[in-house]
Design a protein around this motif. Structure first.
Motif, mmCIF file in Angstrom:
data_model
loop_
_atom_site.group_PDB
_atom_site.id
_atom_site.type_symbol
_atom_site.label_atom_id
_atom_site.label_comp_id
_atom_site.label_asym_id
_atom_site.label_seq_id
_atom_site.Cartn_x
_atom_site.Cartn_y
_atom_site.Cartn_z
ATOM 1 N N GLY A 1 -10.931 -11.012 -3.160
ATOM 2 C CA GLY A 1 -9.561 -10.699 -3.660
ATOM 3 C C GLY A 1 -9.775 -11.091 -5.113
ATOM 4 O O GLY A 1 -8.916 -10.334 -6.041
ATOM 5 N N PHE A 2 -10.263 -12.385 -5.508
ATOM 6 C CA PHE A 2 -10.244 -12.611 -6.921
ATOM 7 C C PHE A 2 -11.043 -11.567 -7.856
ATOM 8 O O PHE A 2 -10.729 -11.217 -8.831
ATOM 9 N N LEU A 3 -12.044 -11.181 -7.481
ATOM 10 C CA LEU A 3 -13.087 -10.254 -7.760
ATOM 11 C C LEU A 3 -12.410 -9.130 -7.968
ATOM 12 O O LEU A 3 -12.397 -8.321 -9.058
ATOM 13 N N ALA B 1 -0.397 -12.155 -8.034
ATOM 14 C CA ALA B 1 -1.115 -11.222 -7.151
ATOM 15 C C ALA B 1 -2.529 -12.006 -6.523
ATOM 16 O O ALA B 1 -3.035 -11.513 -5.502
ATOM 17 N N LEU B 2 -2.701 -13.060 -7.092
ATOM 18 C CA LEU B 2 -3.946 -13.956 -6.656
ATOM 19 C C LEU B 2 -3.566 -15.114 -5.507
ATOM 20 O O LEU B 2 -4.330 -15.513 -5.019
ATOM 21 N N ALA B 3 -2.374 -15.113 -5.380
ATOM 22 C CA ALA B 3 -1.823 -16.001 -4.363
ATOM 23 C C ALA B 3 -2.757 -15.828 -2.988
ATOM 24 O O ALA B 3 -3.008 -16.819 -2.362
ATOM 25 N N GLY C 1 -8.163 -4.378 -10.269
ATOM 26 C CA GLY C 1 -7.495 -4.103 -9.052
ATOM 27 C C GLY C 1 -6.120 -4.638 -8.976
ATOM 28 O O GLY C 1 -5.904 -5.796 -9.551
ATOM 29 N N GLY C 2 -5.210 -3.873 -8.425
ATOM 30 C CA GLY C 2 -3.748 -4.466 -8.333
ATOM 31 C C GLY C 2 -3.395 -5.259 -7.199
ATOM 32 O O GLY C 2 -4.352 -5.605 -6.551
ATOM 33 N N ALA C 3 -2.272 -5.708 -7.086
ATOM 34 C CA ALA C 3 -1.692 -6.839 -6.005
ATOM 35 C C ALA C 3 -2.039 -6.179 -4.690
ATOM 36 O O ALA C 3 -2.363 -6.934 -3.735
ATOM 37 N N ASP C 4 -1.637 -4.697 -4.381
ATOM 38 C CA ASP C 4 -2.134 -4.146 -3.177
ATOM 39 C C ASP C 4 -3.332 -4.552 -2.809
ATOM 40 O O ASP C 4 -3.766 -4.618 -1.732
ATOM 41 N N LEU D 1 0.770 -1.207 0.088
ATOM 42 C CA LEU D 1 0.006 -0.115 0.031
ATOM 43 C C LEU D 1 0.884 1.122 -0.076
ATOM 44 O O LEU D 1 2.172 1.259 0.432
ATOM 45 N N ALA D 2 0.289 2.371 -0.327
ATOM 46 C CA ALA D 2 0.995 3.552 -0.451
ATOM 47 C C ALA D 2 1.195 4.112 1.176
ATOM 48 O O ALA D 2 0.515 3.827 1.797
#
Length: 189
Positions: free
Chosen positions: A148-150, A108-110, A156-159, A35-36
């Motif tokens: 998260g998958f959705l 990113a989906l892990a 959406g990004g990995a973050d 995250l930022a």
């Protein structure tokens, strides 16, 4: 989860809660880093603070409420059914991660996959240990993983995936421990 008639805590409350707090903390710490700024620091400090407060509360409850002693067959981590569920979980976890990372190339989906698998495993644990709260935890973590998958499917990004599926799962584990402790305190008054 508690025994209202006796005001005692379940025999696995302390160990189970320590496991949940530990994994909840891992979910929060590992999945907040993308995250930022300043959010990773804020979320990590909050996660560690919540974990510390839960451990203190757990120790207080553990001292005040004696554990239920059962004379039945082996239970908890000694139950064969527990190890069957864990074996299925490990195969699903690592098999799915292999597909996600090597075949689909979607790392990113892990964390979303981990949340789904861990969530589903709570249904089995809730059944063998007769703990309905684990069914609710299973629903929440599975939904967070699917969310998260959705999030990823919607761009959406990995973050963002890590925040929803990872940090969200950590918060769900913390909340489950807090509710269990609340129940024990309520029955010992």
């Amino acid at each position: 989860m508690t025994t209202p008639q006796t005001g005692r805590r379940p025999s696995g409350l302390v160990v189970g809660s320590l496991v949940a707090i530990s994994f909840g903390t891992v979910f929060v710490l590992v999945n907040s880093g993308g995250l930022a700024a300043p959010w990773p620091l804020v979320i990590r400090v909050a996660g560690i603070l919540v974990a510390a407060l839960l451990v203190v509360a757990l120790l207080r409850v553990g001292r005040r409420a004696p554990a239920v002693v059962t004379g039945g067959p082996a239970a908890g981590f000694m139950d064969r059914r527990y190890w069957i569920i864990v074996a299925i979980e490990v195969v699903a976890l690592f098999g799915g991660l292999n597909v996600i990372n090597r075949v689909l190339d979607r790392p990113a989906l892990a964390v979303a996959w981990v949340a789904v698998v861990v969530g589903v495993h709570f249904f089995g644990l809730g059944w063998i240990w007769r703990m309905p709260r684990f069914h609710w935890l299973g629903v929440v973590m599975t939904v967070l993983g699917l969310a998260g998958f959705l999030v990823h499917a919607l761009g959406g990004g990995a973050d963002a995936v890590a925040l929803v599926a990872g940090v969200g799962s950590g918060a769900a584990l913390y909340a489950t421990v807090a509710l269990a402790l609340r129940d024990v305190v309520a029955t010992t008054r």
